[in-house]
Design a protein around this motif. Structure first.
Motif, PDB file in Angstrom:
ATOM      1  N   GLN A 193      16.700  -4.802  -9.595  1.00  0.00           N
ATOM      2  CA  GLN A 193      17.070  -3.420  -9.948  1.00  0.00           C
ATOM      3  C   GLN A 193      16.290  -2.398  -9.116  1.00  0.00           C
ATOM      4  O   GLN A 193      16.531  -1.204  -9.215  1.00  0.00           O
ATOM      5  N   GLY A 194      15.325  -2.857  -8.357  1.00  0.00           N
ATOM      6  CA  GLY A 194      14.595  -1.942  -7.474  1.00  0.00           C
ATOM      7  C   GLY A 194      13.233  -1.511  -7.993  1.00  0.00           C
ATOM      8  O   GLY A 194      12.591  -0.647  -7.384  1.00  0.00           O
ATOM      9  N   PHE A 195      12.790  -2.064  -9.125  1.00  0.00           N
ATOM     10  CA  PHE A 195      11.449  -1.701  -9.606  1.00  0.00           C
ATOM     11  C   PHE A 195      10.409  -2.309  -8.664  1.00  0.00           C
ATOM     12  O   PHE A 195      10.481  -3.485  -8.325  1.00  0.00           O
ATOM     13  N   ARG A 196       9.453  -1.498  -8.275  1.00  0.00           N
ATOM     14  CA  ARG A 196       8.478  -1.955  -7.286  1.00  0.00           C
ATOM     15  C   ARG A 196       7.142  -2.293  -7.920  1.00  0.00           C
ATOM     16  O   ARG A 196       6.230  -2.749  -7.237  1.00  0.00           O
ATOM     17  N   GLU A 197       7.031  -2.015  -9.212  1.00  0.00           N
ATOM     18  CA  GLU A 197       5.800  -2.381  -9.915  1.00  0.00           C
ATOM     19  C   GLU A 197       6.172  -2.927 -11.290  1.00  0.00           C
ATOM     20  O   GLU A 197       6.951  -2.295 -12.011  1.00  0.00           O
ATOM     21  N   ILE A 198       5.599  -4.074 -11.624  1.00  0.00           N
ATOM     22  CA  ILE A 198       5.835  -4.666 -12.939  1.00  0.00           C
ATOM     23  C   ILE A 198       4.547  -4.582 -13.732  1.00  0.00           C
ATOM     24  O   ILE A 198       3.480  -4.999 -13.252  1.00  0.00           O
ATOM     25  N   ILE A 231       1.868  -5.999  -9.320  1.00  0.00           N
ATOM     26  CA  ILE A 231       1.752  -6.415 -10.721  1.00  0.00           C
ATOM     27  C   ILE A 231       0.547  -5.667 -11.286  1.00  0.00           C
ATOM     28  O   ILE A 231      -0.529  -5.686 -10.677  1.00  0.00           O
ATOM     29  N   ARG A 232       0.731  -5.011 -12.426  1.00  0.00           N
ATOM     30  CA  ARG A 232      -0.378  -4.317 -13.085  1.00  0.00           C
ATOM     31  C   ARG A 232      -0.509  -4.858 -14.504  1.00  0.00           C
ATOM     32  O   ARG A 232       0.497  -5.110 -15.171  1.00  0.00           O
ATOM     33  N   ILE A 233      -1.737  -5.025 -14.968  1.00  0.00           N
ATOM     34  CA  ILE A 233      -1.945  -5.420 -16.373  1.00  0.00           C
ATOM     35  C   ILE A 233      -2.143  -4.130 -17.153  1.00  0.00           C
ATOM     36  O   ILE A 233      -3.035  -3.337 -16.837  1.00  0.00           O
TER      37      ILE A 233
END
Ligand code: SF4
Length: 437
Positions: A193-198, A231-233
């Motif tokens: 979908q184009g999200f660049r950060e999860i 990836i961020r917590i």
């Protein structure tokens, strides 16, 4: 007598109160509504259906929920109104007295809310509030509403820690984890979908355990996904953090960004003990010092609570002292609020509302100073920024280590990752210029 709501125009809105986990769940609900043919509209405009995803973490949160629901019903008296989440779980009796509410669903079944939206308005709300079952879970709807840059990925729910002030183990139940294949499938959809950060989201994420897989396995598997960039917590409890993540954060080729948000709650050992937190101030300090030594440019954020029972001037000063001297870069300040069902309700040595408010403003001011100092240390340095939104030619986004950056740019930077050089700080962000044009 039941009356069918007018769903011809199929306009719906989801209103979210509370935490990032609620935001993540609401995004999934919005996506599900879209798949059912609804147009998602702003909560303040007219619609035929509203889902209010509630929070009950403080008395203030409860009253905010009630106000939001009442004002929606005043504007949309014929709309179908579903109230889901933590306040539905704990405060369903109060909610059921609000005229115009049609459905109240607690946390066990909140993600099934879309199964009920065509049932029609009722004179009395249907209440679905089962005991929360401790077992692994899956989520059927994949992907999220497309307005944001960072996508929250829910991997876990509930908590077993039972801190004495906290209602979450009662409202959300005990810790349970999302099946690995199911969460990876959603991560793939989000990337497509184009999200660049999860953003890895849950109540107590590092207690993840599903079919022999741990929190580290979740990070390892996400990092392997094709196209994953960041990836961020979201937030992680002290004492649960595997030190291996320091290596990941320090590796520029790893998607895990150098950012830790670790709730401290108090800098006083006496208060930590009253709260039944699982560490002392020195343990916390040793841990974050080690983290900042091993991870270059690490940003450390925390949550602090003021006004816990037993917090006198001396304990509050210990907290201030800790926050000023430790390598914490910013913090969120929460005010203790008595919640029925928690041990803190029966505690003595209450703090007055006036004192709570004073302590809260003292800490907020310290946090702002620390954040600005952190930003200032990076003046002259270059970073990649993931841009989110822009107004009047001023675009804002975040570096990997969560510096909020603004640049002037006449084009569109939304969802773009661009190289910038930080030039100076203004109010609560760092000004920068693009260096990759
Ligand atoms: S760790 Fe403590 S504060 Fe956090 S959700 Fe669990 S019980 Fe609440």
């Amino acid at each position: 007598m039941t009356q069918k709501p007018n769903l011809d125009t199929k306009k719906a809105s989801v209103y979210t109160l509370g935490c990032r986990l609620n935001q993540s769940e609401s995004s999934v609900m919005e996506q599900g509504l879209k798949e059912q043919g609804f147009e998602i509209v702003d909560f303040k405009t007219d619609s035929n259906l509203a889902i209010v995803n509630t929070c009950t973490v403080t008395a203030r949160a409860d009253s905010d929920c009630r106000n939001v629901i009442r004002s929606y019903i005043r504007r949309n008296p014929d709309a179908f109104v579903a109230v889901v989440g933590c306040y539905s779980q704990m405060g369903y009796k109060t909610l059921s007295e609000i005229e115009g509410v049609d459905l109240i669903i607690g946390n066990q079944d909140k993600m099934s809310v879309l199964d009920y939206v065509s049932m029609g308005k009722n004179e009395k709300p249907l209440i679905i509030r089962d005991r929360i079952v401790k077992e692994d879970f899956t989520i059927d709807t994949m992907g999220q509403s497309d307005s944001k840059t960072r996508a929250n990925l829910k991997i876990q729910d509930g908590c077993d820690f039972m801190c004495t002030f906290c209602i979450i183990p009662m409202a959300r139940g005990r810790s349970r984890s999302r099946e690995m294949d199911n969460l990876l499938e959603e991560a793939r959809v989000l990337i497509a979908q184009g999200f660049r950060e999860i953003v890895i989201t849950g109540v107590n994420v590092a207690t993840y355990e599903s079919q022999g897989r741990t929190f580290l396995d979740v990070i390892d598997q996400l990092n392997e996904l094709e196209g994953i960039e960041r990836i961020r917590i979201s937030s992680i409890e002290p004492t649960t953090i595997p030190e291996k993540i320091f290596d990941y954060m320090a590796d520029p080729n790893h998607a895990l960004v150098p950012y830790l948000h670790i709730p401290l709650q108090s800098g006083s050992d006496k208060i930590l003990k009253i709260m039944k937190r699982r560490y002392e101030r020195q343990d916390f300090l040793d841990f974050i010092k080690k983290a900042s030594e091993r991870v270059p440019d690490l940003c450390i954020g925390t949550d602090v609570m003021v006004g816990m029972c037993g917090e006198g001037d001396a304990e509050f000063e210990e907290t201030c002292d800790f926050l000023i001297k430790s390598p914490v870069n910013y913090f969120h300040v929460f005010t203790f609020s008595e919640r029925d069902g928690t041990p803190a309700v029966k505690m003595e040595e209450k703090v007055s509302p006036k004192e709570k408010s004073h302590r809260s403003s003292v800490l907020r001011a310290i946090s702002e100073r620390k954040r600005l100092k952190f930003y200032s240390e990076y003046i002259g340095r270059e970073f990649d920024v993931l841009f989110e939104s822009g107004h009047d030619g001023l675009w804002t986004g975040y570096t990997e280590n969560f510096i909020r950056v603004s640049v002037e740019y006449s084009g569109n930077l939304s969802r773009h990752i661009r190289r910038v050089k930080i030039t100076h700080t203004v109010a609560d962000f760092a000004m920068a210029e693009l260096v990759d044009e």
